[in-house]
Motif scaffolding. Structure first.
Motif, PDB file in Angstrom:
ATOM      1  N   ILE A 120       0.833  -1.200   0.000  1.00  0.00           N
ATOM      2  CA  ILE A 120       0.000   0.000   0.000  1.00  0.00           C
ATOM      3  C   ILE A 120       0.869   1.252   0.000  1.00  0.00           C
ATOM      4  O   ILE A 120       1.807   1.379   0.775  1.00  0.00           O
ATOM      5  N   GLU A 121       0.530   2.151  -0.899  1.00  0.00           N
ATOM      6  CA  GLU A 121       1.172   3.460  -0.934  1.00  0.00           C
ATOM      7  C   GLU A 121       0.076   4.508  -0.767  1.00  0.00           C
ATOM      8  O   GLU A 121      -0.925   4.487  -1.479  1.00  0.00           O
ATOM      9  N   SER A 122       0.256   5.407   0.180  1.00  0.00           N
ATOM     10  CA  SER A 122      -0.740   6.437   0.445  1.00  0.00           C
ATOM     11  C   SER A 122      -0.177   7.803   0.076  1.00  0.00           C
ATOM     12  O   SER A 122       0.914   8.172   0.516  1.00  0.00           O
ATOM     13  N   ILE A 123      -0.920   8.516  -0.759  1.00  0.00           N
ATOM     14  CA  ILE A 123      -0.473   9.821  -1.245  1.00  0.00           C
ATOM     15  C   ILE A 123      -1.437  10.893  -0.760  1.00  0.00           C
ATOM     16  O   ILE A 123      -2.622  10.869  -1.099  1.00  0.00           O
ATOM     17  N   ASP A 124      -0.941  11.816   0.047  1.00  0.00           N
ATOM     18  CA  ASP A 124      -1.774  12.899   0.574  1.00  0.00           C
ATOM     19  C   ASP A 124      -1.793  14.062  -0.403  1.00  0.00           C
ATOM     20  O   ASP A 124      -0.744  14.614  -0.732  1.00  0.00           O
ATOM     21  N   ILE A 125      -2.973  14.420  -0.910  1.00  0.00           N
ATOM     22  CA  ILE A 125      -3.071  15.584  -1.803  1.00  0.00           C
ATOM     23  C   ILE A 125      -3.991  16.657  -1.214  1.00  0.00           C
ATOM     24  O   ILE A 125      -4.402  17.579  -1.917  1.00  0.00           O
ATOM     25  N   THR A 126      -4.294  16.537   0.080  1.00  0.00           N
ATOM     26  CA  THR A 126      -5.196  17.508   0.710  1.00  0.00           C
ATOM     27  C   THR A 126      -4.579  18.909   0.750  1.00  0.00           C
ATOM     28  O   THR A 126      -5.308  19.897   0.875  1.00  0.00           O
ATOM     29  N   TYR A 127      -3.251  18.990   0.635  1.00  0.00           N
ATOM     30  CA  TYR A 127      -2.594  20.295   0.690  1.00  0.00           C
ATOM     31  C   TYR A 127      -2.771  21.083  -0.607  1.00  0.00           C
ATOM     32  O   TYR A 127      -2.534  22.296  -0.647  1.00  0.00           O
ATOM     33  N   LEU A 128      -3.182  20.413  -1.687  1.00  0.00           N
ATOM     34  CA  LEU A 128      -3.366  21.096  -2.963  1.00  0.00           C
ATOM     35  C   LEU A 128      -4.638  21.937  -2.918  1.00  0.00           C
ATOM     36  O   LEU A 128      -5.735  21.420  -2.790  1.00  0.00           O
ATOM     37  N   GLN A 129      -4.488  23.220  -3.019  1.00  0.00           N
ATOM     38  CA  GLN A 129      -5.614  24.142  -2.969  1.00  0.00           C
ATOM     39  C   GLN A 129      -5.545  25.092  -4.165  1.00  0.00           C
ATOM     40  O   GLN A 129      -4.470  25.326  -4.722  1.00  0.00           O
ATOM     41  N   PRO A 130      -6.674  25.658  -4.562  1.00  0.00           N
ATOM     42  CA  PRO A 130      -6.659  26.596  -5.689  1.00  0.00           C
ATOM     43  C   PRO A 130      -5.908  27.875  -5.346  1.00  0.00           C
ATOM     44  O   PRO A 130      -5.886  28.312  -4.189  1.00  0.00           O
ATOM     45  N   GLU A 131      -5.280  28.466  -6.343  1.00  0.00           N
ATOM     46  CA  GLU A 131      -4.598  29.751  -6.164  1.00  0.00           C
ATOM     47  C   GLU A 131      -5.640  30.851  -6.292  1.00  0.00           C
ATOM     48  O   GLU A 131      -5.976  31.288  -7.392  1.00  0.00           O
ATOM     49  N   LEU A 132      -6.180  31.271  -5.152  1.00  0.00           N
ATOM     50  CA  LEU A 132      -7.222  32.278  -5.168  1.00  0.00           C
ATOM     51  C   LEU A 132      -6.637  33.689  -5.112  1.00  0.00           C
ATOM     52  O   LEU A 132      -5.590  33.920  -4.497  1.00  0.00           O
ATOM     53  N   LYS A 133      -7.328  34.617  -5.765  1.00  0.00           N
ATOM     54  CA  LYS A 133      -6.969  36.017  -5.627  1.00  0.00           C
ATOM     55  C   LYS A 133      -7.576  36.541  -4.326  1.00  0.00           C
ATOM     56  O   LYS A 133      -8.697  36.168  -3.974  1.00  0.00           O
ATOM     57  N   PRO A 134      -6.872  37.392  -3.617  1.00  0.00           N
ATOM     58  CA  PRO A 134      -7.433  37.913  -2.365  1.00  0.00           C
ATOM     59  C   PRO A 134      -8.699  38.719  -2.600  1.00  0.00           C
ATOM     60  O   PRO A 134      -8.844  39.387  -3.628  1.00  0.00           O
ATOM     61  N   ILE A 135      -9.611  38.641  -1.653  1.00  0.00           N
ATOM     62  CA  ILE A 135     -10.853  39.409  -1.727  1.00  0.00           C
ATOM     63  C   ILE A 135     -10.567  40.890  -1.554  1.00  0.00           C
ATOM     64  O   ILE A 135     -11.174  41.747  -2.207  1.00  0.00           O
ATOM     65  N   SER A 136      -9.604  41.179  -0.694  1.00  0.00           N
ATOM     66  CA  SER A 136      -9.194  42.568  -0.457  1.00  0.00           C
ATOM     67  C   SER A 136      -7.782  42.580   0.115  1.00  0.00           C
ATOM     68  O   SER A 136      -7.268  41.541   0.546  1.00  0.00           O
ATOM     69  N   VAL A 137      -7.182  43.763   0.131  1.00  0.00           N
ATOM     70  CA  VAL A 137      -5.838  43.940   0.696  1.00  0.00           C
ATOM     71  C   VAL A 137      -5.837  45.192   1.556  1.00  0.00           C
ATOM     72  O   VAL A 137      -6.394  46.222   1.173  1.00  0.00           O
ATOM     73  N   LYS A 138      -5.241  45.089   2.736  1.00  0.00           N
ATOM     74  CA  LYS A 138      -5.139  46.261   3.606  1.00  0.00           C
ATOM     75  C   LYS A 138      -3.794  46.248   4.330  1.00  0.00           C
ATOM     76  O   LYS A 138      -3.071  45.247   4.293  1.00  0.00           O
ATOM     77  N   GLU A 139      -3.480  47.347   4.986  1.00  0.00           N
ATOM     78  CA  GLU A 139      -2.249  47.426   5.764  1.00  0.00           C
ATOM     79  C   GLU A 139      -2.550  47.092   7.220  1.00  0.00           C
ATOM     80  O   GLU A 139      -3.578  47.519   7.763  1.00  0.00           O
ATOM     81  N   VAL A 140      -1.651  46.309   7.835  1.00  0.00           N
ATOM     82  CA  VAL A 140      -1.795  45.967   9.254  1.00  0.00           C
ATOM     83  C   VAL A 140      -0.454  46.176   9.950  1.00  0.00           C
ATOM     84  O   VAL A 140       0.614  46.034   9.328  1.00  0.00           O
ATOM     85  N   LYS A 141      -0.522  46.539  11.226  1.00  0.00           N
ATOM     86  CA  LYS A 141       0.709  46.725  12.003  1.00  0.00           C
ATOM     87  C   LYS A 141       0.885  45.527  12.930  1.00  0.00           C
ATOM     88  O   LYS A 141       0.003  45.206  13.722  1.00  0.00           O
ATOM     89  N   ILE A 142       2.024  44.838  12.801  1.00  0.00           N
ATOM     90  CA  ILE A 142       2.331  43.665  13.619  1.00  0.00           C
ATOM     91  C   ILE A 142       3.719  43.849  14.222  1.00  0.00           C
ATOM     92  O   ILE A 142       4.687  44.093  13.496  1.00  0.00           O
ATOM     93  N   LYS A 143       3.803  43.757  15.528  1.00  0.00           N
ATOM     94  CA  LYS A 143       5.076  43.909  16.232  1.00  0.00           C
ATOM     95  C   LYS A 143       5.771  45.219  15.852  1.00  0.00           C
ATOM     96  O   LYS A 143       6.994  45.293  15.688  1.00  0.00           O
TER      97      LYS A 143
END
Length: 353
Positions: A231-254
């Motif tokens: 048995i060989e098990s191949i995980d492909i759950t990490y494959l996701q569509p390349e979506l464009k962001p709904i919006s973009v904003k500036e955030v301050k972190i650290k």
């Protein structure tokens, strides 16, 4: 020599000869693909893989559906019309399978790989509709005493018990037993591909309740004793569509300002006791600043995100709890893979909102 010793000696010889004569395989015969249901990118990958296997002579495709549903799909494969599949598809309403992606997936198989034979090894979730339709069809054909009828009836009983008890480990065991029955019915030279939810496909994983070994884990232990590692098990759950962001904003972190791409909000209330919802933000061009932070035990698999995850990504996930409190948790993708969860992002820090 006593009779007891002679018996023990003969038993040892029998077991030893059986071991020597057992068929051991040096390459896999079972290829399992763990997916997220109706994910377009993952189903495209599955079609690509099945195409390669089909060219190599594979014909048997094991799927996460009931026995009656798979048998009807096999009839549809030989039919000139879509009548059978339309009935199956209509009964998928309310499930992840009721999608344009699934419709296209099966029609592509019929068009490109017409000799495909489906094997449904799950409990028959549509036992009240598709299952009953298939039983009546077999009765009308005079096949009420056939193996197909008996297997369908048993599969529907499994589903009825599963839904009455809501016992997920019971379903996992049914899937394993049904898989073994279907696989063992094939010629020993046959190789198969299987497509199932990722939670069923870890060779060393428990089922998603954490109570029993998952289907692939049970299958691996069962067949390893007979054939070796097939048995060989191949995980492909990490494959996701390349979506464009709904919006973009500036955030301050650290203390530093970054651009943050927003990918939407997910309702968690139906499956999580603590959290009500979560919003997904990707913090652009920030990996070098955050790679110094220690990754804590908590991890989030790639399949949690609505868009594709790449090494070097940093995500801010804003959680809202059932009591209304909010917190932002940050995750970093280092390109690492966990044995149980596949590709993961690691938790690095959080902040109150």
């Amino acid at each position: 020599m006593s009779l007891k010793k002679i018996t023990s000696y003969l038993l040892f010889i029998f077991v030893f000869i059986s071991f020597l004569s057992a068929k051991k395989y040096t390459e896999p015969r079972i290829f399992l693909y763990g997916e997220l249901h109706s994910n377009p990118v993952q189903q495209e990958k599955e079609l690509e893989e099945w195409g390669k296997f089909y060219e190599m002579g594979f014909r048997h495709l094991f799927i996460e559906s009931g026995y009656p549903t798979a048998q009807l799909k096999n009839r549809w494969m030989k039919s000139d019309s879509d009548e059978i599949f339309e009935l199956i598809f209509e009964n998928f309403k309310g499930t992840a399978a009721y999608s344009e992606t699934t419709w296209n997936f099966y029609h592509t198989i019929k068009q490109k790989y017409p000799q495909t034979i489906f094997h449904g090894i799950d409990v028959e979730h549509q036992y009240k509709t598709t299952g009953n339709y298939y039983l009546q069809l077999l009765k009308d054909e005079g096949l009420e005493n056939s193996e197909e009828y008996n297997l369908s009836l048993e599969n529907m009983k499994q589903a009825s018990k599963y839904y009455s008890l809501k016992d997920d480990p019971y379903r996992e065991n049914c899937m394993t037993e049904n898989f073994i029955r279907e696989f063992d019915s094939l010629h020993e030279t046959e190789k198969i591909m299987g497509i199932f939810g990722g939670a069923h496909c870890g060779l060393n994983s428990l089922d998603f309740t954490g109570k029993i070994p998952c289907m692939a884990n049970q299958l691996n232990k069962h067949y390893k004793k007979i054939y070796g590692n097939i048995i060989e098990s191949i995980d492909i759950t990490y494959l996701q569509p390349e979506l464009k962001p709904i919006s973009v904003k500036e955030v301050k972190i650290k203390g530093k300002v970054y651009k943050a791409s927003y990918f939407g909000e997910e309702d968690m209330s139906g499956w999580h006791k603590t959290y009500k919802s979560r919003k997904f933000w990707r913090i652009e061009d920030s990996y070098d600043d955050f790679k110094k932070y220690f990754v804590k035990f908590d991890c989030l698999p790639y399949d949690n995100y609505p868009t594709a995850v790449h090494t070097g990504d940093v995500f801010r996930i804003e959680y809202e709890k059932a009591d209304g409190t909010k917190v932002a948790r940050y995750y970093r993708s280092d390109g690492k893979k966990d044995k149980e969860y596949g590709y993961i992002t690691g938790f690095i820090f959080k902040e109150k909102l």
